[in-house]
Design a protein around this motif. Structure first.
Motif, PDB file in Angstrom:
ATOM      1  N   GLN A   1      40.840  52.422  54.741  1.00 15.96           N
ATOM      2  CA  GLN A   1      41.195  53.329  55.821  1.00 15.96           C
ATOM      3  C   GLN A   1      39.981  53.998  56.447  1.00 15.96           C
ATOM      4  OE1 GLN A   1      44.482  54.068  57.040  1.00 15.96           O
ATOM      5  NE2 GLN A   1      44.780  52.127  55.972  1.00 15.96           N
ATOM      6  N   LYS A   2      38.895  54.136  55.664  1.00  9.91           N
ATOM      7  CA  LYS A   2      37.706  54.836  56.161  1.00  9.91           C
ATOM      8  C   LYS A   2      36.479  54.302  55.448  1.00  9.91           C
ATOM      9  CE  LYS A   2      35.487  58.599  57.872  1.00  9.91           C
ATOM     10  NZ  LYS A   2      35.195  58.691  59.255  1.00  9.91           N
ATOM     11  N   LEU A   3      35.410  54.048  56.201  1.00  7.41           N
ATOM     12  CA  LEU A   3      34.107  53.706  55.651  1.00  7.41           C
ATOM     13  C   LEU A   3      33.143  54.817  56.046  1.00  7.41           C
ATOM     14  CD1 LEU A   3      33.840  49.904  56.525  1.00  7.41           C
ATOM     15  CD2 LEU A   3      34.234  50.910  54.267  1.00  7.41           C
TER      16      LEU A   3
ATOM     17  N   GLN B   1      22.494  59.942  47.305  1.00  5.76           N
ATOM     18  CA  GLN B   1      21.041  59.849  47.407  1.00  5.76           C
ATOM     19  C   GLN B   1      20.572  58.426  47.663  1.00  5.76           C
ATOM     20  OE1 GLN B   1      19.805  61.549  43.693  1.00  5.76           O
ATOM     21  NE2 GLN B   1      19.730  63.609  44.543  1.00  5.76           N
ATOM     22  N   SER B   2      21.364  57.445  47.255  1.00  7.55           N
ATOM     23  CA  SER B   2      20.928  56.062  47.396  1.00  7.55           C
ATOM     24  C   SER B   2      21.402  55.419  48.695  1.00  7.55           C
ATOM     25  CB  SER B   2      21.421  55.246  46.206  1.00  7.55           C
ATOM     26  OG  SER B   2      22.822  55.345  46.103  1.00  7.55           O
ATOM     27  N   GLY B   3      22.124  56.149  49.532  1.00 10.32           N
ATOM     28  CA  GLY B   3      22.536  55.621  50.823  1.00 10.32           C
ATOM     29  C   GLY B   3      23.569  54.518  50.750  1.00 10.32           C
ATOM     30  N   ASP B   4      24.474  54.598  49.792  1.00 13.34           N
ATOM     31  CA  ASP B   4      25.491  53.564  49.637  1.00 13.34           C
ATOM     32  C   ASP B   4      26.624  53.753  50.639  1.00 13.34           C
ATOM     33  OD1 ASP B   4      24.170  52.275  47.535  1.00 13.34           O
ATOM     34  OD2 ASP B   4      24.979  53.682  46.081  1.00 13.34           O
ATOM     35  N   LEU B   5      27.554  52.827  50.635  1.00 12.20           N
ATOM     36  CA  LEU B   5      28.712  52.850  51.514  1.00 12.20           C
ATOM     37  C   LEU B   5      29.906  53.359  50.722  1.00 12.20           C
ATOM     38  CD1 LEU B   5      29.787  51.953  54.348  1.00 12.20           C
ATOM     39  CD2 LEU B   5      30.333  49.770  53.292  1.00 12.20           C
ATOM     40  N   LEU B   6      30.609  54.314  51.280  1.00 13.13           N
ATOM     41  CA  LEU B   6      31.812  54.854  50.651  1.00 13.13           C
ATOM     42  C   LEU B   6      33.012  54.197  51.317  1.00 13.13           C
ATOM     43  CD1 LEU B   6      32.876  57.002  48.658  1.00 13.13           C
ATOM     44  CD2 LEU B   6      32.854  58.617  50.548  1.00 13.13           C
TER      45      LEU B   6
ATOM     46  N   VAL C   1      39.149  55.007  45.761  1.00 17.79           N
ATOM     47  CA  VAL C   1      37.887  55.297  46.437  1.00 17.79           C
ATOM     48  C   VAL C   1      36.790  54.522  45.711  1.00 17.79           C
ATOM     49  CG1 VAL C   1      36.264  57.108  47.114  1.00 17.79           C
ATOM     50  CG2 VAL C   1      38.715  57.599  47.058  1.00 17.79           C
ATOM     51  N   LEU C   2      35.950  53.818  46.487  1.00 19.74           N
ATOM     52  CA  LEU C   2      34.904  52.994  45.903  1.00 19.74           C
ATOM     53  C   LEU C   2      33.552  53.286  46.531  1.00 19.74           C
ATOM     54  CD1 LEU C   2      37.473  50.788  46.793  1.00 19.74           C
ATOM     55  CD2 LEU C   2      36.330  49.702  44.913  1.00 19.74           C
ATOM     56  N   LYS C   3      32.516  53.118  45.727  1.00 20.54           N
ATOM     57  CA  LYS C   3      31.143  53.147  46.229  1.00 20.54           C
ATOM     58  C   LYS C   3      30.686  51.698  46.264  1.00 20.54           C
ATOM     59  CE  LYS C   3      27.781  54.286  43.446  1.00 20.54           C
ATOM     60  NZ  LYS C   3      26.803  55.012  42.627  1.00 20.54           N
ATOM     61  N   ILE C   4      30.219  51.256  47.433  1.00 19.51           N
ATOM     62  CA  ILE C   4      29.709  49.895  47.580  1.00 19.51           C
ATOM     63  C   ILE C   4      28.202  50.007  47.743  1.00 19.51           C
ATOM     64  CG2 ILE C   4      29.766  47.754  48.905  1.00 19.51           C
ATOM     65  CD1 ILE C   4      32.616  48.545  49.790  1.00 19.51           C
ATOM     66  N   GLN C   5      27.490  49.424  46.817  1.00 16.78           N
ATOM     67  CA  GLN C   5      26.041  49.535  46.829  1.00 16.78           C
ATOM     68  C   GLN C   5      25.456  48.802  48.035  1.00 16.78           C
ATOM     69  OE1 GLN C   5      25.273  48.221  42.766  1.00 16.78           O
ATOM     70  NE2 GLN C   5      24.984  50.360  42.219  1.00 16.78           N
ATOM     71  N   ALA C   6      24.487  49.432  48.693  1.00 12.85           N
ATOM     72  CA  ALA C   6      23.854  48.859  49.878  1.00 12.85           C
ATOM     73  C   ALA C   6      22.468  48.342  49.520  1.00 12.85           C
ATOM     74  CB  ALA C   6      23.754  49.922  50.971  1.00 12.85           C
TER      75      ALA C   6
ATOM     76  N   ARG D   1      21.538  40.529  49.946  1.00 11.50           N
ATOM     77  CA  ARG D   1      22.845  40.759  50.543  1.00 11.50           C
ATOM     78  C   ARG D   1      22.929  42.212  50.986  1.00 11.50           C
ATOM     79  NH1 ARG D   1      27.341  39.091  46.526  1.00 11.50           N
ATOM     80  NH2 ARG D   1      26.234  40.651  45.333  1.00 11.50           N
ATOM     81  N   VAL D   2      23.602  42.461  52.059  1.00  5.15           N
ATOM     82  CA  VAL D   2      23.728  43.830  52.561  1.00  5.15           C
ATOM     83  C   VAL D   2      24.603  44.662  51.638  1.00  5.15           C
ATOM     84  CG1 VAL D   2      24.539  45.252  54.474  1.00  5.15           C
ATOM     85  CG2 VAL D   2      23.343  43.126  54.940  1.00  5.15           C
ATOM     86  N   LEU D   3      25.728  44.121  51.222  1.00  5.74           N
ATOM     87  CA  LEU D   3      26.654  44.862  50.367  1.00  5.74           C
ATOM     88  C   LEU D   3      26.660  44.282  48.964  1.00  5.74           C
ATOM     89  CD1 LEU D   3      29.645  45.353  52.809  1.00  5.74           C
ATOM     90  CD2 LEU D   3      27.790  46.942  52.287  1.00  5.74           C
ATOM     91  N   GLY D   4      26.454  45.138  47.991  1.00  2.00           N
ATOM     92  CA  GLY D   4      26.441  44.717  46.594  1.00  2.00           C
ATOM     93  C   GLY D   4      27.765  45.010  45.917  1.00  2.00           C
TER      94      GLY D   4
END
Length: 190
Positions: free
Chosen positions: A22-24, A30-35, A42-47, A66-69
């Motif tokens: 529903q939302k990114l 601090q690590s600039g990941d994608l929520l 709710v997930l944290k996607i490593q960038a 890869r952009v998304l880990g």
């Protein structure tokens, strides 16, 4: 001679039991990941990095092209339901509603916390289910999360404020915004 160039997969698969995304929110933590806020998780996607897990379950971070880990779910059975407008963030905190579970959630360095439990658990459980529009905003100047609940015929509309330094809900506001934003430490609603 036929030559084919095959590109790498550019999609990220998430567990379908989490519901739709529903939302990114980019640049999380601090690590600039994608929520990624899904309906039920709710997930944290490593960038630009990935996590490799050892046999004992501990993770090791490694660089990747890869952009998304790895997508790592936060502990707790909360999501944003189908109300992405309830999301607001400030520095290392994010706030949103989970209408299905009747809760208002804060995501911070310590994980997911149902802040609606701070004296307003029953009120939110009752009023989120009748709300058709849920709008969240953050007032940088006062360090307050404002959440507005509206029902379909507008005869019920309330804006409630959560303040971190008292760890509680401090006021019912007199205004019912369509949206709100902080700009240069001034808070505007419209």
């Amino acid at each position: 001679l036929n030559q084919f160039i095959q590109g790498q997969k550019i999609t990220k698969d998430l567990n379908p039991s989490y519901g739709s995304i529903q939302k990114l929110h980019a640049g999380w933590g601090q690590s600039g990941d994608l929520l990624a806020l899904c309906e039920d998780r709710v997930l944290k996607i490593q960038a630009n990095k990935d996590a490799l897990f050892n046999a004992d379950g501990k993770k090791q971070i490694t660089a990747t092209s890869r952009v998304l880990g790895t997508a790592i779910p936060y502990s707790g059975e909360y999501g944003i339901s189908k109300d992405p407008d309830s999301f607001a963030s400030d520095a290392y905190r994010a706030y949103f509603s989970d209408k299905v579970r009747g809760s208002i959630i804060r995501l911070s360095v310590d994980g997911l916390t149902p802040i609606s439990d701070h004296g307003m658990k029953d009120w939110f459980k009752d009023n989120l289910k009748i709300s058709k529009k849920i709008i969240g905003s953050f007032d940088d100047k006062k360090s307050e999360y404002n959440i507005t609940l509206k029902n379909v015929d507008e005869n019920f509309a309330k804006t409630v404020t959560f303040k971190e330094d008292v760890r509680g809900w401090v006021s019912f506001k007199s205004f019912i915004p369509e949206d709100g934003i902080s700009c240069a430490s001034d808070y505007y609603t419209f």
